[in-house]
Design a protein around this motif. Structure first.
Motif, PDB file in Angstrom:
ATOM      1  N   HIS B  18       0.865  -1.184   0.000  1.00 23.53           N
ATOM      2  CA  HIS B  18       0.000   0.000   0.000  1.00 23.53           C
ATOM      3  C   HIS B  18       0.896   1.226   0.000  1.00 23.53           C
ATOM      4  O   HIS B  18       1.789   1.343   0.840  1.00 23.53           O
ATOM      5  N   PRO B  19       0.632   2.164  -0.931  1.00 25.80           N
ATOM      6  CA  PRO B  19       1.526   3.312  -1.082  1.00 25.80           C
ATOM      7  C   PRO B  19       1.762   4.075   0.217  1.00 25.80           C
ATOM      8  O   PRO B  19       2.900   4.419   0.535  1.00 25.80           O
ATOM      9  N   ALA B  20       0.712   4.292   0.983  1.00 26.27           N
ATOM     10  CA  ALA B  20       0.892   5.062   2.214  1.00 26.27           C
ATOM     11  C   ALA B  20       1.789   4.317   3.187  1.00 26.27           C
ATOM     12  O   ALA B  20       2.644   4.908   3.852  1.00 26.27           O
ATOM     13  N   ARG B  21       1.613   3.004   3.246  1.00 22.81           N
ATOM     14  CA  ARG B  21       2.429   2.239   4.196  1.00 22.81           C
ATOM     15  C   ARG B  21       3.884   2.229   3.771  1.00 22.81           C
ATOM     16  O   ARG B  21       4.792   2.285   4.613  1.00 22.81           O
ATOM     17  N   ILE B  22       4.126   2.187   2.473  1.00 26.25           N
ATOM     18  CA  ILE B  22       5.505   2.265   1.985  1.00 26.25           C
ATOM     19  C   ILE B  22       6.123   3.595   2.385  1.00 26.25           C
ATOM     20  O   ILE B  22       7.235   3.657   2.912  1.00 26.25           O
ATOM     21  N   ARG B  23       5.379   4.676   2.173  1.00 24.74           N
ATOM     22  CA  ARG B  23       5.924   5.989   2.495  1.00 24.74           C
ATOM     23  C   ARG B  23       6.209   6.107   3.984  1.00 24.74           C
ATOM     24  O   ARG B  23       7.214   6.667   4.402  1.00 24.74           O
ATOM     25  N   ILE B  24       5.280   5.607   4.786  1.00 25.14           N
ATOM     26  CA  ILE B  24       5.474   5.644   6.234  1.00 25.14           C
ATOM     27  C   ILE B  24       6.774   4.932   6.593  1.00 25.14           C
ATOM     28  O   ILE B  24       7.598   5.465   7.337  1.00 25.14           O
ATOM     29  N   LEU B  25       6.958   3.737   6.044  1.00 23.19           N
ATOM     30  CA  LEU B  25       8.158   2.977   6.395  1.00 23.19           C
ATOM     31  C   LEU B  25       9.423   3.667   5.909  1.00 23.19           C
ATOM     32  O   LEU B  25      10.451   3.654   6.590  1.00 23.19           O
ATOM     33  N   GLU B  26       9.329   4.298   4.757  1.00 23.76           N
ATOM     34  CA  GLU B  26      10.506   5.005   4.263  1.00 23.76           C
ATOM     35  C   GLU B  26      10.846   6.174   5.175  1.00 23.76           C
ATOM     36  O   GLU B  26      12.012   6.378   5.535  1.00 23.76           O
ATOM     37  N   LEU B  27       9.828   6.930   5.552  1.00 24.72           N
ATOM     38  CA  LEU B  27      10.066   8.063   6.448  1.00 24.72           C
ATOM     39  C   LEU B  27      10.611   7.582   7.785  1.00 24.72           C
ATOM     40  O   LEU B  27      11.571   8.144   8.324  1.00 24.72           O
ATOM     41  N   LEU B  28      10.000   6.508   8.308  1.00 23.76           N
ATOM     42  CA  LEU B  28      10.433   6.024   9.617  1.00 23.76           C
ATOM     43  C   LEU B  28      11.803   5.365   9.574  1.00 23.76           C
ATOM     44  O   LEU B  28      12.489   5.290  10.597  1.00 23.76           O
ATOM     45  N   SER B  29      12.187   4.883   8.408  1.00 22.98           N
ATOM     46  CA  SER B  29      13.506   4.242   8.383  1.00 22.98           C
ATOM     47  C   SER B  29      14.614   5.301   8.324  1.00 22.98           C
ATOM     48  O   SER B  29      15.775   4.982   8.570  1.00 22.98           O
ATOM     49  N   GLU B  30      14.235   6.558   8.061  1.00 24.23           N
ATOM     50  CA  GLU B  30      15.207   7.657   8.198  1.00 24.23           C
ATOM     51  C   GLU B  30      15.353   8.048   9.671  1.00 24.23           C
ATOM     52  O   GLU B  30      16.442   8.165  10.204  1.00 24.23           O
ATOM     53  N   LEU B  39       1.749  13.075   8.798  1.00 22.35           N
ATOM     54  CA  LEU B  39       0.575  13.663   8.165  1.00 22.35           C
ATOM     55  C   LEU B  39       0.977  14.789   7.223  1.00 22.35           C
ATOM     56  O   LEU B  39       0.431  14.942   6.128  1.00 22.35           O
ATOM     57  N   ALA B  40       1.959  15.575   7.671  1.00 17.10           N
ATOM     58  CA  ALA B  40       2.413  16.693   6.836  1.00 17.10           C
ATOM     59  C   ALA B  40       3.156  16.180   5.602  1.00 17.10           C
ATOM     60  O   ALA B  40       3.084  16.773   4.529  1.00 17.10           O
ATOM     61  N   ALA B  41       3.841  15.053   5.759  1.00 16.37           N
ATOM     62  CA  ALA B  41       4.664  14.547   4.662  1.00 16.37           C
ATOM     63  C   ALA B  41       3.866  13.746   3.633  1.00 16.37           C
ATOM     64  O   ALA B  41       4.222  13.666   2.468  1.00 16.37           O
ATOM     65  N   GLU B  45      -5.852  11.610   4.579  1.00 14.55           N
ATOM     66  CA  GLU B  45      -6.717  11.953   5.703  1.00 14.55           C
ATOM     67  C   GLU B  45      -6.104  11.429   7.003  1.00 14.55           C
ATOM     68  O   GLU B  45      -5.550  10.320   7.006  1.00 14.55           O
ATOM     69  N   PRO B  46      -6.259  12.171   8.099  1.00 13.39           N
ATOM     70  CA  PRO B  46      -5.733  11.691   9.389  1.00 13.39           C
ATOM     71  C   PRO B  46      -6.242  10.299   9.735  1.00 13.39           C
ATOM     72  O   PRO B  46      -5.459   9.443  10.162  1.00 13.39           O
ATOM     73  N   SER B  47      -7.512  10.056   9.508  1.00  8.89           N
ATOM     74  CA  SER B  47      -8.045   8.762   9.920  1.00  8.89           C
ATOM     75  C   SER B  47      -7.469   7.650   9.045  1.00  8.89           C
ATOM     76  O   SER B  47      -7.246   6.537   9.514  1.00  8.89           O
ATOM     77  N   SER B  48      -7.215   7.982   7.789  1.00 12.97           N
ATOM     78  CA  SER B  48      -6.655   6.975   6.898  1.00 12.97           C
ATOM     79  C   SER B  48      -5.214   6.658   7.303  1.00 12.97           C
ATOM     80  O   SER B  48      -4.790   5.503   7.298  1.00 12.97           O
ATOM     81  N   LEU B  49      -4.502   7.704   7.683  1.00 12.78           N
ATOM     82  CA  LEU B  49      -3.137   7.489   8.180  1.00 12.78           C
ATOM     83  C   LEU B  49      -3.160   6.575   9.398  1.00 12.78           C
ATOM     84  O   LEU B  49      -2.379   5.627   9.506  1.00 12.78           O
ATOM     85  N   SER B  50      -4.074   6.862  10.287  1.00  9.18           N
ATOM     86  CA  SER B  50      -4.205   6.046  11.498  1.00  9.18           C
ATOM     87  C   SER B  50      -4.476   4.585  11.153  1.00  9.18           C
ATOM     88  O   SER B  50      -3.930   3.676  11.771  1.00  9.18           O
TER      89      SER B  50
END
Lengths: 112, 112
Positions: B18-30, B39-41, B45-50
DNA sequence: TCAGGACTTGAAGAAGTGTGCAATTCATGT
DNA sequence: ACATGAATTGCACACTTCTTCAAGTCCTGA
């Protein structure tokens, strides 16, 4: 690029997100296999196997050739083996951690 | 094991699909990120991020802690970075190959 | 103890996926 | 030319997963 990279990555992982496709890739990363060999190794309907092979073909992860009346598949990207190994690594780490957690929980409930 | 290994692997890859999950992991691996930073990056939607964070939490790929009124996430398995790198590698190989194919096709149609 | 911000959860509809059956294609051997 | 075995494709149905909106929860500071 037309499709954002993170979306391409997600699609890539999606194609790995199916048990039959994982098994196919594992078998093919050992050596090439004919469809009937895959069929014998994986308990699955022929049509379902074909569907999953089609998914892997569409994403260019495998290629097929016809050879003497049978269709033989091979992985087109050798690094797939590394990827599967990395996944195995992470997965075993997570499973071990969950095991520890369960141990902790059960010792807690035993203690109180 | 109760769940066959190849099925566990498939589920693991599914969580990456899932694209959002990939982005999250990329950001968190930094580095660790608070939810509002993610959320800013990521335009979502906030709820979707959650929801997506919940998926990653369920599979133990990330952990969260509360820190000064905000919730901070971090990757729980450092090897995730290797995995994403391996995927990038394979993906760029495939994309390059597809590019070659397109070049070939267009030179063919140009030639005839 | 109340207000507000930061997140999370629940739920419903839309969209996407997987499965198995039937029909089809394709290349071989006869 | 035809029958066969090997694979694939077309579908319809069941199942999952996403997205969004509304309704919580959980601090933290007034």
């Amino acid at each position: 690029m037309s499709v954002p990279l993170y979306q391409a990555k997600a699609e890539f992982f999606k194609t790995l997100g199916h048990p039959a496709r994982i098994r196919i890739l594992e078998l093919l990363s050992e050596r090439d296999h004919a469809v009937h060999e895959l069929l014998a190794a994986i308990a699955i309907e022929p049509s379902s196997l074909s569907q999953q092979l089609a998914v892997l073909r569409r994403t260019s992860m495998v290629v097929s050739r016809r050879d003497n009346g049978e269709v033989v598949y091979s992985v087109s990207v050798p690094e797939v083996r590394d990827l599967l190994a990395a996944a195995r690594q992470i997965l075993s780490g997570i499973i071990a951690a969950q095991g520890d957690l369960e141990d902790e929980l059960s010792s807690m409930s035993a203690a109180r």
